[in-house]
Scaffold this motif. Structure first.
Motif, short mmCIF file in Angstrom:
data_model
loop_
_atom_site.label_atom_id
_atom_site.label_comp_id
_atom_site.label_asym_id
_atom_site.label_seq_id
_atom_site.Cartn_x
_atom_site.Cartn_y
_atom_site.Cartn_z
N ARG A 45 -1.89 12.13 1.73
CA ARG A 45 -0.72 12.16 0.85
C ARG A 45 -1.06 11.60 -0.53
O ARG A 45 -0.56 12.08 -1.56
CB ARG A 45 0.44 11.41 1.49
N ILE A 46 -1.90 10.58 -0.57
CA ILE A 46 -2.35 10.04 -1.86
C ILE A 46 -3.19 11.08 -2.59
O ILE A 46 -3.00 11.35 -3.78
CB ILE A 46 -3.16 8.76 -1.63
N ALA A 47 -4.15 11.66 -1.86
CA ALA A 47 -5.03 12.65 -2.47
C ALA A 47 -4.24 13.85 -2.99
O ALA A 47 -4.60 14.43 -4.02
CB ALA A 47 -6.08 13.09 -1.46
N GLU A 48 -3.18 14.24 -2.28
CA GLU A 48 -2.35 15.35 -2.74
C GLU A 48 -1.72 15.05 -4.10
O GLU A 48 -1.61 15.94 -4.97
CB GLU A 48 -1.27 15.66 -1.70
N GLU A 49 -1.28 13.81 -4.28
CA GLU A 49 -0.68 13.44 -5.57
C GLU A 49 -1.70 13.56 -6.69
O GLU A 49 -1.40 14.10 -7.77
CB GLU A 49 -0.14 12.01 -5.50
N SER A 187 4.44 6.80 12.02
CA SER A 187 5.06 8.12 12.03
C SER A 187 4.82 8.80 10.68
O SER A 187 4.31 8.16 9.73
CB SER A 187 6.56 7.97 12.26
N PRO A 188 5.20 10.07 10.53
CA PRO A 188 5.11 10.70 9.21
C PRO A 188 5.85 9.90 8.13
O PRO A 188 5.34 9.75 7.01
CB PRO A 188 5.76 12.06 9.43
N LEU A 189 7.01 9.36 8.46
CA LEU A 189 7.74 8.55 7.49
C LEU A 189 6.97 7.29 7.15
O LEU A 189 6.93 6.85 6.00
CB LEU A 189 9.12 8.20 8.03
N GLY A 190 6.33 6.69 8.15
CA GLY A 190 5.52 5.50 7.90
C GLY A 190 4.34 5.80 7.00
O GLY A 190 4.05 5.05 6.06
N HIS A 191 3.64 6.89 7.27
CA HIS A 191 2.50 7.26 6.42
C HIS A 191 2.96 7.56 5.00
O HIS A 191 2.28 7.18 4.02
CB HIS A 191 1.79 8.48 7.02
N HIS A 192 4.09 8.22 4.86
CA HIS A 192 4.66 8.50 3.54
C HIS A 192 4.96 7.20 2.79
O HIS A 192 4.63 7.05 1.61
CB HIS A 192 5.94 9.32 3.71
N THR A 193 5.55 6.25 3.49
CA THR A 193 5.90 4.96 2.89
C THR A 193 4.66 4.19 2.47
O THR A 193 4.62 3.57 1.39
CB THR A 193 6.74 4.14 3.88
N ILE A 194 3.63 4.23 3.30
CA ILE A 194 2.38 3.54 2.98
C ILE A 194 1.69 4.20 1.80
O ILE A 194 1.15 3.51 0.92
CB ILE A 194 1.47 3.50 4.21
N ALA A 195 1.72 5.53 1.74
CA ALA A 195 1.12 6.22 0.60
C ALA A 195 1.78 5.79 -0.71
O ALA A 195 1.10 5.53 -1.71
CB ALA A 195 1.25 7.73 0.78
N ALA A 196 3.08 5.70 -0.70
CA ALA A 196 3.80 5.26 -1.90
C ALA A 196 3.41 3.83 -2.27
O ALA A 196 3.23 3.51 -3.46
CB ALA A 196 5.30 5.36 -1.68
N MET A 197 3.27 2.96 -1.27
CA MET A 197 2.89 1.59 -1.53
C MET A 197 1.50 1.49 -2.14
O MET A 197 1.25 0.70 -3.06
CB MET A 197 2.97 0.78 -0.23
N VAL A 198 0.55 2.29 -1.64
CA VAL A 198 -0.81 2.28 -2.18
C VAL A 198 -0.81 2.76 -3.63
O VAL A 198 -1.45 2.15 -4.50
CB VAL A 198 -1.74 3.14 -1.32
N LEU A 199 -0.08 3.82 -3.91
CA LEU A 199 0.00 4.31 -5.29
C LEU A 199 0.64 3.27 -6.21
O LEU A 199 0.21 3.10 -7.36
CB LEU A 199 0.77 5.62 -5.33
N ASP A 200 1.63 2.57 -5.70
CA ASP A 200 2.24 1.49 -6.48
C ASP A 200 1.23 0.38 -6.75
O ASP A 200 1.16 -0.17 -7.86
CB ASP A 200 3.45 0.92 -5.75
#
Length: 273
Positions: A45-49, A187-200
């Motif tokens: 998800r990070i790489a996609e951004e 979960s997918p929601l968890g991975h999404h949340t973690i991706a946002a945190m890493v980008l932040d």
């Protein structure tokens, strides 16, 4: 090395990203048939951004399910350095603490050497603290060890100018929707949340909205066909061979993105140097 900031959504100073780790980084718990290996995860998800924002961005994910810290170092550190990334994420030690009850201080010593080697290349290195499982029946007994290991990780990051992705303080993870039914992976929601945190943590503006996982970007039919062929070569064929020769279990599983390549192109296709 000081980090550079980003100026627009999904952009940053990084061109080549390599992810190191175990099932957490491989994306277990976030199934996606169109992703290499059938899993998406926070790293994808990070790489996609990044990949959406710049055409020259490349991504490798060397993570393999079930590895302990020393296996990650032995199998992934050398190849990662050889790829000359300018962004690296490294998550290791969770399996050691959860399944092997290893000493967090000794784990930190091995991690410190690995981070020193990565940092010496000039790459931005992102490290992860372990999540706070709280006083749960299964993981409550290792909470103290995780906390000690986390403090070591913070020290290592400070020593080598790394970036901390702090799962321990990510309060959203207390929501049961963030976790896979196995209560060990996200979960997918968890991975999404973690991706946002890493980008932040990297100070990168992004379009990841809390509690609304972004779908996998659409690809054209040529990319889909190429990905299908690559998936068959990297995953289907080895699976068929194992079914025909079930005794041949000496070859360990490989990473889903073994070399840097375009995020939305063919998995395993090298990027231009």
């Amino acid at each position: 090395m000081a980090r550079k900031g980003a100026t627009s959504a999904g952009t940053g100073p990084w061109q080549r990203y390599v992810a190191l780790g175990d099932s957490f980084t491989a994306g277990l718990g976030d199934p996606e048939p169109l992703s290499p290996g059938g899993m998406r995860g926070w790293a994808d998800r990070i790489a996609e951004e990044f990949g959406t924002a710049r055409a020259d961005f490349s991504y490798a994910n060397l993570a393999v399910n079930g590895l302990v810290l020393q296996q990650i170092v032995d199998r992934q550190l050398g190849p990662a350095i050889a790829f000359k990334p300018d962004l690296v994420t490294l998550s290791a030690g969770g399996n050691d603490l959860v399944f092997h009850r290893r000493d967090p201080d000794r784990l930190a010593a091995a991690l410190d050497d690995a981070v020193a080697a990565l940092s010496a290349t000039g790459a931005t290195v992102v490290l992860f603290t372990g999540p706070d499982w709280g006083d749960t029946p299964v993981f409550g007994h290792i909470r103290g060890k995780v906390a000690v290991f986390n403090e070591n990780i913070r020290t290592i990051a400070a020593r080598h100018h790394g970036v901390i992705a702090d799962l321990w303080t990510l309060r959203q993870l207390s929501d049961s929707r963030m976790w896979d039914p196995d209560r060990l992976h996200f979960s997918p929601l968890g991975h999404h949340t973690i991706a946002a945190m890493v980008l932040d943590a990297l100070q990168v503006p992004h379009g990841l909205v809390p509690l609304h996982p972004k779908p996998l970007p659409a690809v054209n039919w040529r990319e889909t066909r190429a990905s299908d062929l690559a998936w068959a070569a990297h995953y289907l064929l080895p699976w068929v061979v194992r079914r025909i020769r079930p005794r041949d279990e000496t070859v360990p599983p490989g990473p889903k993105r073994p070399v840097p390549g375009p995020v939305f192109g063919v998995p395993g296709q090298p990027a231009h140097p």
